[in-house]
Design a protein around this motif. Structure first.
Motif, PDB file in Angstrom:
ATOM      1  N   GLY A 205      90.163  17.562  71.452  1.00  0.00           N
ATOM      2  CA  GLY A 205      89.246  18.672  71.285  1.00  0.00           C
ATOM      3  C   GLY A 205      88.338  18.813  72.492  1.00  0.00           C
ATOM      4  O   GLY A 205      88.167  17.868  73.268  1.00  0.00           O
ATOM      5  N   VAL A 206      87.766  20.002  72.658  1.00  0.00           N
ATOM      6  CA  VAL A 206      86.819  20.239  73.752  1.00  0.00           C
ATOM      7  C   VAL A 206      85.595  20.942  73.197  1.00  0.00           C
ATOM      8  O   VAL A 206      85.707  21.972  72.525  1.00  0.00           O
ATOM      9  CB  VAL A 206      87.433  21.097  74.877  1.00  0.00           C
ATOM     10  N   GLU A 207      84.425  20.368  73.471  1.00  0.00           N
ATOM     11  CA  GLU A 207      83.152  20.946  73.043  1.00  0.00           C
ATOM     12  C   GLU A 207      82.249  21.177  74.247  1.00  0.00           C
ATOM     13  O   GLU A 207      82.365  20.470  75.262  1.00  0.00           O
ATOM     14  CB  GLU A 207      82.414  20.000  72.090  1.00  0.00           C
ATOM     15  N   PRO A 208      81.302  22.126  74.150  1.00  0.00           N
ATOM     16  CA  PRO A 208      80.265  22.234  75.174  1.00  0.00           C
ATOM     17  C   PRO A 208      79.331  21.034  75.078  1.00  0.00           C
ATOM     18  O   PRO A 208      79.113  20.486  73.983  1.00  0.00           O
ATOM     19  CB  PRO A 208      79.544  23.542  74.818  1.00  0.00           C
ATOM     20  N   GLU A 209      78.807  20.599  76.206  1.00  0.00           N
ATOM     21  CA  GLU A 209      77.920  19.428  76.212  1.00  0.00           C
ATOM     22  C   GLU A 209      76.754  19.569  75.247  1.00  0.00           C
ATOM     23  O   GLU A 209      76.335  18.590  74.620  1.00  0.00           O
ATOM     24  CB  GLU A 209      77.380  19.195  77.627  1.00  0.00           C
ATOM     25  N   VAL A 228      70.841  23.062  66.787  1.00  0.00           N
ATOM     26  CA  VAL A 228      71.697  24.221  67.019  1.00  0.00           C
ATOM     27  C   VAL A 228      71.933  24.372  68.520  1.00  0.00           C
ATOM     28  O   VAL A 228      70.988  24.524  69.292  1.00  0.00           O
ATOM     29  CB  VAL A 228      71.060  25.502  66.446  1.00  0.00           C
ATOM     30  N   PRO A 229      73.187  24.274  68.968  1.00  0.00           N
ATOM     31  CA  PRO A 229      73.477  24.262  70.401  1.00  0.00           C
ATOM     32  C   PRO A 229      73.048  25.551  71.108  1.00  0.00           C
ATOM     33  O   PRO A 229      73.276  26.646  70.606  1.00  0.00           O
ATOM     34  CB  PRO A 229      75.003  24.107  70.447  1.00  0.00           C
ATOM     35  N   ARG A 230      72.436  25.379  72.255  1.00  0.00           N
ATOM     36  CA  ARG A 230      72.117  26.518  73.118  1.00  0.00           C
ATOM     37  C   ARG A 230      73.074  26.459  74.304  1.00  0.00           C
ATOM     38  O   ARG A 230      72.862  25.718  75.256  1.00  0.00           O
ATOM     39  CB  ARG A 230      70.653  26.475  73.555  1.00  0.00           C
ATOM     40  N   THR A 231      74.145  27.226  74.176  1.00  0.00           N
ATOM     41  CA  THR A 231      75.223  27.209  75.161  1.00  0.00           C
ATOM     42  C   THR A 231      75.796  28.606  75.287  1.00  0.00           C
ATOM     43  O   THR A 231      75.695  29.414  74.350  1.00  0.00           O
ATOM     44  CB  THR A 231      76.334  26.227  74.719  1.00  0.00           C
ATOM     45  N   ASP A 261      78.256  24.212  80.746  1.00  0.00           N
ATOM     46  CA  ASP A 261      78.324  25.666  80.842  1.00  0.00           C
ATOM     47  C   ASP A 261      78.819  26.105  82.215  1.00  0.00           C
ATOM     48  O   ASP A 261      79.568  27.079  82.341  1.00  0.00           O
ATOM     49  CB  ASP A 261      76.944  26.278  80.562  1.00  0.00           C
ATOM     50  N   ARG A 262      78.397  25.390  83.261  1.00  0.00           N
ATOM     51  CA  ARG A 262      78.836  25.741  84.619  1.00  0.00           C
ATOM     52  C   ARG A 262      80.357  25.580  84.751  1.00  0.00           C
ATOM     53  O   ARG A 262      81.035  26.416  85.362  1.00  0.00           O
ATOM     54  CB  ARG A 262      78.122  24.822  85.622  1.00  0.00           C
ATOM     55  N   GLU A 263      80.889  24.516  84.185  1.00  0.00           N
ATOM     56  CA  GLU A 263      82.331  24.289  84.239  1.00  0.00           C
ATOM     57  C   GLU A 263      83.091  25.337  83.439  1.00  0.00           C
ATOM     58  O   GLU A 263      84.191  25.752  83.817  1.00  0.00           O
ATOM     59  CB  GLU A 263      82.646  22.879  83.731  1.00  0.00           C
ATOM     60  N   ILE A 264      82.506  25.776  82.341  1.00  0.00           N
ATOM     61  CA  ILE A 264      83.124  26.840  81.542  1.00  0.00           C
ATOM     62  C   ILE A 264      83.221  28.129  82.358  1.00  0.00           C
ATOM     63  O   ILE A 264      84.256  28.795  82.371  1.00  0.00           O
ATOM     64  CB  ILE A 264      82.328  27.077  80.246  1.00  0.00           C
ATOM     65  N   VAL A 265      82.152  28.469  83.058  1.00  0.00           N
ATOM     66  CA  VAL A 265      82.150  29.683  83.883  1.00  0.00           C
ATOM     67  C   VAL A 265      83.194  29.570  84.991  1.00  0.00           C
ATOM     68  O   VAL A 265      83.918  30.531  85.277  1.00  0.00           O
ATOM     69  CB  VAL A 265      80.752  29.934  84.479  1.00  0.00           C
TER      70      VAL A 265
END
Length: 322
Positions: A205-209, A228-231, A261-265
């Motif tokens: 699985g992959v999640e945001p940090e 609650v994640p802020r991503t 988030d930077r890697e996601i972008v």
């Protein structure tokens, strides 16, 4: 005495029959550039081309289609940050019933407008101060609606598993399957499918940090709640894994990787420039994990489920331009 799992591979195969001719069989893309970057053969299941722009239609339709006719006449309800909302709204319309959807007030405007465009009544709430589950249950009870949650429902999970069923049917055996994780429905259905077809496959699985609730839960052996994640990956902004999804993922998921988030972008940009596809942040997390070396076991053949592409042009440009 053994207890039957909440979702079986037979459930996934029955969902595939139910969805045949209704859901799209989305394409699987390959890229020599990505293969060279990863040092492996990479296969991307493009659920951004699914109806409503995300994998969520699979589970939503599978669940709504199995409601008794008396309940269909009354209507359905759901709570969602966007993609499940659109999926339930479209499934309800396809099956001749009505829908009421509870959505966060800060959800991207494009997702709210699309949900209403499929015929749903949209009711908003504050995701940081209000409990969407309690609000959804109260709304459904008050109006006599069938509440279909975004991930913690056996029929939803079985429907989501059909994406992995199609992928593996096209690619054959893979070493690793990378799947974005929010509440855990997609990866639960994918894990049930992948492990039934190829017991030796690693499901990661992959999640945001900022939203590592599933990773922490799997490592701790019980469901953990995070703030609650802020991503930017709003489709994965879930503070706690689902009860049913966690029971499946605890047995079948091998690991969870985290991405920033930077890697996601950066992954969104790569997908746009090199693969010629548009991915929303949540849809790009699997690609981000691969591109940034987040796998502890280097694969030879890897599948990635790109879960969705619901992002408007303005927001996409804003993220890509930093």
């Amino acid at each position: 005495m053994s207890v039957a799992p909440p979702v079986s591979f037979d459930d996934v195969r029955e969902a595939a029959v139910r969805l045949d001719g209704i859901a799209r069989r989305t394409p699987v893309l390959t890229s020599r550039t990505l293969n060279a970057l990863a040092g492996a053969e990479v296969f991307i299941k493009c659920e951004n081309f699914q109806r409503v722009g995300a994998f969520k239609f699979r589970g939503a339709y599978n669940a709504v289609a199995q409601l008794p006719s008396e309940q269909l006449a009354k209507g359905v309800a759901a709570y969602s940050s966007g993609n499940h909302a659109q999926a339930i709204a479209l499934a309800a319309r396809e099956l001749g019933t009505t829908s009421v959807i509870l959505m966060p007030a800060d959800v991207p405007r494009s997702k709210m407008e699309a949900t209403a465009g499929y015929g749903a009544e949209v009711v908003t709430y504050d995701r940081y101060t209000q409990d969407r589950t309690a609000l959804g249950e109260a709304l459904a009870a008050e109006r006599g609606l069938a509440l279909i949650p975004p991930y913690d429902h056996p029929d939803v999970i079985a429907g989501q598993g059909t994406a992995a069923l199609e992928l593996l049917g096209e690619t054959g055996e893979l070493d690793t399957l990378l799947v974005p994780v929010g509440g855990g429905g997609l990866i639960a259905g994918s894990a049930v499918t992948a492990k039934a077809l190829h017991p030796g496959i690693r499901v990661v699985g992959v999640e945001p940090e900022a939203g590592d609730d599933t990773k922490r839960s799997l490592e701790g052996g019980e469901r953990v709640t995070v703030p609650v994640p802020r991503t930017i990956a709003d489709g994965q902004a879930v503070p706690t894994p689902g009860e049913i999804t966690f029971s499946i993922n605890q047995r079948l998921v091998d690991a969870v990787a985290l991405v920033s988030d930077r890697e996601i972008v950066d992954a969104m940009r790569f997908a746009f420039e090199r693969l010629k596809i548009v991915l929303e942040p949540s849809g790009a997390t699997g690609l981000a994990a691969l591109m940034n070396g987040r796998l502890d076991t280097p694969p030879r053949r890897i599948g990635i489920i790109a879960s969705g592409g619901n992002i408007n042009a303005q927001r996409f440009a804003q993220l890509i331009n930093g």
